[in-house]
Design an enzyme around this catalytic site. Structure first.
Site, PDB file in Angstrom:
ATOM      1  N   GLU A  88      46.599  41.242  41.028  1.00 45.33           N
ATOM      2  CA  GLU A  88      47.260  40.726  39.819  1.00 45.33           C
ATOM      3  C   GLU A  88      46.351  40.832  38.599  1.00 45.33           C
ATOM      4  O   GLU A  88      45.258  40.247  38.600  1.00 45.33           O
ATOM      5  CB  GLU A  88      47.647  39.255  40.016  1.00 45.33           C
ATOM      6  CG  GLU A  88      48.267  38.633  38.767  1.00 45.33           C
ATOM      7  CD  GLU A  88      48.396  37.120  38.854  1.00 45.33           C
ATOM      8  OE1 GLU A  88      48.964  36.527  37.924  1.00 45.33           O
ATOM      9  OE2 GLU A  88      47.924  36.537  39.854  1.00 45.33           O
ATOM     10  N   ASP A 135      52.539  39.179  36.842  1.00 46.74           N
ATOM     11  CA  ASP A 135      52.805  37.910  36.174  1.00 46.74           C
ATOM     12  C   ASP A 135      53.184  38.237  34.733  1.00 46.74           C
ATOM     13  O   ASP A 135      52.360  38.728  33.950  1.00 46.74           O
ATOM     14  CB  ASP A 135      51.563  37.025  36.244  1.00 46.74           C
ATOM     15  CG  ASP A 135      51.811  35.635  35.693  1.00 46.74           C
ATOM     16  OD1 ASP A 135      52.360  35.531  34.572  1.00 46.74           O
ATOM     17  OD2 ASP A 135      51.450  34.644  36.359  1.00 46.74           O
ATOM     18  N   GLN A 150      55.778  36.943  38.792  1.00 45.29           N
ATOM     19  CA  GLN A 150      55.652  35.539  38.412  1.00 45.29           C
ATOM     20  C   GLN A 150      56.022  35.376  36.946  1.00 45.29           C
ATOM     21  O   GLN A 150      55.921  36.331  36.151  1.00 45.29           O
ATOM     22  CB  GLN A 150      54.221  35.030  38.663  1.00 45.29           C
ATOM     23  CG  GLN A 150      53.886  34.937  40.132  1.00 45.29           C
ATOM     24  CD  GLN A 150      52.445  34.524  40.386  1.00 45.29           C
ATOM     25  OE1 GLN A 150      51.531  34.943  39.693  1.00 45.29           O
ATOM     26  NE2 GLN A 150      52.238  33.707  41.396  1.00 45.29           N
ATOM     27  N   GLU A 204      55.420  30.053  38.043  1.00 43.48           N
ATOM     28  CA  GLU A 204      54.054  29.568  37.886  1.00 43.48           C
ATOM     29  C   GLU A 204      53.839  29.126  36.436  1.00 43.48           C
ATOM     30  O   GLU A 204      53.095  29.741  35.681  1.00 43.48           O
ATOM     31  CB  GLU A 204      53.049  30.653  38.282  1.00 43.48           C
ATOM     32  CG  GLU A 204      51.634  30.116  38.450  1.00 43.48           C
ATOM     33  CD  GLU A 204      50.642  31.187  38.840  1.00 43.48           C
ATOM     34  OE1 GLU A 204      49.991  31.033  39.890  1.00 43.48           O
ATOM     35  OE2 GLU A 204      50.506  32.177  38.103  1.00 43.48           O
TER      36      GLU A 204
END
Length: 257
Positions: free
Chosen positions: A143, A179, A205, A241
């Site tokens: 990530e 993300d 995310q 998140e």
């Protein structure tokens, strides 16, 4: 509409961790993720998942000494033995929790170490982790995390760099964890990034920007992006998140019914 997983390190934090599983299920989530499970026995966590009837979607490998500021081990030379131990610990949890995805944090850039050595270490460690997790059918995520605001010094802080590293690692069970909050800060252009790399994305995310709060509180057009994921046929999970502005339940108006 995508499948949404509650990140229990961010949501329902007014409750002790074991009680968040039931609260997530009651709020309509069918899956959960969180940073780390290692403070609790794996079989206890498995019981909390079973009682709440939610799926374990993702968790992170041990990050080193989190309290001391470490944020992963994968790029750190001379820590390969510790990294290998972290892989075995996470693998054992993944098997007990029936979890198909784990995130491997890269770590902070150490002073005095050249980029080539960091990359060679990272690629070798990810190949080792991928091969170990492949034995139990688990995919390893990498990530990009923004180093400008949230994690200063984080080594893997660019989406293009992550994609290049996927090529270097060259393992079918290593995927991009995208993300969208971090990607917006790093480079923006979210819709095109998703479309161009859908086959390489193993997990998504979300949080809005600025503030890392729930969708609808900032600049990211999440209804558009959710529609795009449907149009493109994204079959994975979307992990929530984010930091609720007030309470988790009060901030769930964004979630499609």
């Amino acid at each position: 509409m995508p499948q949404f997983a509650a990140n229990l390190s961010f949501l329902f934090t007014d409750l002790p961790f074991p009680e968040r599983f039931q609260r997530a299920a009651a709020a309509g989530f069918q899956g959960v993720e969180y940073l780390f499970p290692y403070d609790w026995p794996a079989h206890d966590v498995a019981e909390w998942l079973k009682a709440a009837a939610v799926e374990q979607v993702l968790f992170n490998l041990p990050p080193g000494d989190w309290a001391a500021g470490e944020r992963g081990l994968a790029c750190l030379p001379h820590r390969q033995g510790e990294f290998a131990e972290s892989v075995e610990q996470a693998l054992n949890y993944a098997m007990v929790l029936d979890c198909e995805r784990v995130h491997c944090m890269a770590g902070l850039r150490p002073a005095g170490v050249g980029e080539v050595e960091l990359e060679v270490t990272y690629v070798a460690n990810l190949q080792f982790a991928a091969d170990r997790f492949a034995t139990v059918g688990v995919t390893v995520m990498i990530e990009p995390i923004n180093s400008r605001l949230d994690m200063p010094g984080y080594w893997l802080d660019d989406v293009s760099k992550a994609l290049r590293l996927l090529d270097a690692i060259d393992r079918p069970n290593v995927k991009l964890q995208l993300d969208l909050y971090h990607a917006q800060i790093i480079q923006g252009d979210l819709a095109r990034t998703i479309e161009a790399n859908l086959a390489r994305i193993g997990h998504i995310q979300i949080a809005d920007n600025p503030g890392r709060h729930e969708p609808g509180t900032g600049e990211i057009n999440y209804p558009f992006l959710f529609d795009q994921l449907d149009r493109l046929g994204y079959a994975g999970w979307v992990g929530c998140e984010y930091k609720p502005l007030t309470t988790t339940e009060a901030g769930l108006g964004w979630m499609p019914k």
